[in-house]
Design an enzyme around this catalytic site. Structure first.
Site, PDB file in Angstrom:
ATOM      1  N   CYS A 180      -2.717   3.799  -8.665  1.00 44.05           N
ATOM      2  CA  CYS A 180      -2.433   4.270  -7.309  1.00 44.05           C
ATOM      3  C   CYS A 180      -3.028   5.663  -7.096  1.00 44.05           C
ATOM      4  O   CYS A 180      -3.247   6.410  -8.052  1.00 44.05           O
ATOM      5  CB  CYS A 180      -0.923   4.300  -7.116  1.00 44.05           C
ATOM      6  SG  CYS A 180      -0.390   4.631  -5.421  1.00 44.05           S
ATOM      7  N   ASP A 227      -1.458   8.006  -5.894  1.00 45.02           N
ATOM      8  CA  ASP A 227      -0.324   8.940  -5.994  1.00 45.02           C
ATOM      9  C   ASP A 227      -0.666  10.123  -6.915  1.00 45.02           C
ATOM     10  O   ASP A 227      -1.168   9.942  -8.020  1.00 45.02           O
ATOM     11  CB  ASP A 227       0.885   8.174  -6.549  1.00 45.02           C
ATOM     12  CG  ASP A 227       2.166   8.960  -6.378  1.00 45.02           C
ATOM     13  OD1 ASP A 227       3.018   8.520  -5.601  1.00 45.02           O
ATOM     14  OD2 ASP A 227       2.307  10.014  -7.031  1.00 45.02           O
ATOM     15  N   ARG A 285       1.075  11.937  -8.646  1.00 46.99           N
ATOM     16  CA  ARG A 285       1.860  12.097  -9.878  1.00 46.99           C
ATOM     17  C   ARG A 285       1.377  11.209 -11.010  1.00 46.99           C
ATOM     18  O   ARG A 285       1.877  11.292 -12.134  1.00 46.99           O
ATOM     19  CB  ARG A 285       3.334  11.809  -9.580  1.00 46.99           C
ATOM     20  CG  ARG A 285       3.930  12.729  -8.533  1.00 46.99           C
ATOM     21  CD  ARG A 285       5.212  12.168  -7.966  1.00 46.99           C
ATOM     22  NE  ARG A 285       4.970  10.935  -7.191  1.00 46.99           N
ATOM     23  CZ  ARG A 285       5.925  10.222  -6.605  1.00 46.99           C
ATOM     24  NH1 ARG A 285       7.174  10.616  -6.679  1.00 46.99           N
ATOM     25  NH2 ARG A 285       5.617   9.125  -5.930  1.00 46.99           N
ATOM     26  N   HIS A 309       3.399   2.195 -10.497  1.00 46.28           N
ATOM     27  CA  HIS A 309       4.261   3.311 -10.899  1.00 46.28           C
ATOM     28  C   HIS A 309       5.557   3.341 -10.104  1.00 46.28           C
ATOM     29  O   HIS A 309       5.643   2.750  -9.017  1.00 46.28           O
ATOM     30  CB  HIS A 309       3.509   4.635 -10.711  1.00 46.28           C
ATOM     31  CG  HIS A 309       3.250   4.981  -9.284  1.00 46.28           C
ATOM     32  ND1 HIS A 309       4.039   5.848  -8.569  1.00 46.28           N
ATOM     33  CD2 HIS A 309       2.303   4.553  -8.416  1.00 46.28           C
ATOM     34  CE1 HIS A 309       3.572   5.950  -7.334  1.00 46.28           C
ATOM     35  NE2 HIS A 309       2.519   5.175  -7.206  1.00 46.28           N
ATOM     36  N   CYS A 363       6.656   4.310  -5.785  1.00 43.05           N
ATOM     37  CA  CYS A 363       5.362   4.142  -5.115  1.00 43.05           C
ATOM     38  C   CYS A 363       5.571   4.050  -3.593  1.00 43.05           C
ATOM     39  O   CYS A 363       6.326   3.202  -3.105  1.00 43.05           O
ATOM     40  CB  CYS A 363       4.666   2.879  -5.626  1.00 43.05           C
ATOM     41  SG  CYS A 363       3.036   2.609  -4.889  1.00 43.05           S
TER      42      CYS A 363
HETATM   43 ZN   LIG Z   1       1.788   4.468  -5.430  1.00 41.67          ZN
END
Ligand SMILES: [Zn+2]
Length: 219
Positions: free
Chosen positions: A39, A41, A43, A98, A101
């Site tokens: 992703c 993302d 993090r 993850h 999400c």
């Molecule tokens: Zn995500």
């Protein structure tokens, strides 16, 4: 933005000289062992959580770690998948979802995405995960989201297999597929075990594999 530029200056001053031999070696070629799909993302940092160096991972990132099925008008993700397998010859592909999400949360909560038409359109590639997960009972909203994140990894592995380059590499036994879910808070990874279709802790079962390619007609 200043922190990012300062970071680059620090990289140039400190990190680059430490790896100058590696970067010289990588200047004109790379042979990454693995395609890592995850992703966007902030993090989730593939190289950090797998402790890999530049040149080790070929990475595709997008909202929801999605790989659209192969179709008549293949897009950027399909092109990157094809290149990774057919040209770079990666031996492993990891689809890594993850916890927490945002893309999966939007699907799990049936969030109205009328004002985000591109996101809504993109998340249709996770529709089979949504349908399967919605048909099951979940103890809580959190459990529903966690289950959807896992189901989406399974759905994207299935999508991956529709790509001709993937099908060929699996047939020829030169590719293994892995389905992971990374937990941001604990730093743990749950990995999909192909035979049981269960997610198990990768730390306890480090050889877990979603699908090991092998020649179909092998003796
Ligand atoms: Zn995500």
């Amino acid at each position: 933005m200043q922190a990012i530029i300062d970071g680059f200056l620090k990289f140039q001053r400190e990190a680059f000289p430490q790896r100058s031999a590696l970067f010289k070696q990588l200047a004109t070629r790379h042979t990454p062992s693995t395609l890592f799909v995850t992703c966007s993302d902030s993090r989730v940092v593939p190289e950090l959580l797998t402790q890999q160096e530049p040149g080790d991972l070929f990475v595709i990132r997008n909202a929801g770690n999605i790989v659209p099925s192969y179709g008549p008008e293949p897009g950027g993700v399909s092109a990157s998948v094809e290149y990774a397998v057919a040209v770079l010859g990666v031996g492993d592909i990891v689809i890594c979802g993850h916890s927490d999400c945002g893309a999966m949360t939007a699907i799990a909560n049936c969030t109205c995405l009328d004002h985000l038409p591109a996101v809504a359109n993109w998340l249709r590639h996770a529709e089979s995960a949504r349908v399967v997960n919605a048909a099951r009972q979940h103890a809580s909203a959190q459990a529903c989201l966690d289950a959807l994140v896992r189901e989406n990894v399974i759905a994207q592995l299935a999508n991956l297999k529709t790509h001709p380059a993937i099908a060929l590499a699996l047939e020829q036994g030169r590719l293994n597929l892995h389905g992971w879910v990374y937990d941001i808070e604990s730093g743990g990874i749950a990995a999909l075990d192909g035979p049981s279709q269960a997610f198990v802790p990768l730390a306890e079962y480090p050889h877990t594999c979603a699908l090991a390619g092998k020649p179909r007609h092998a003796a």
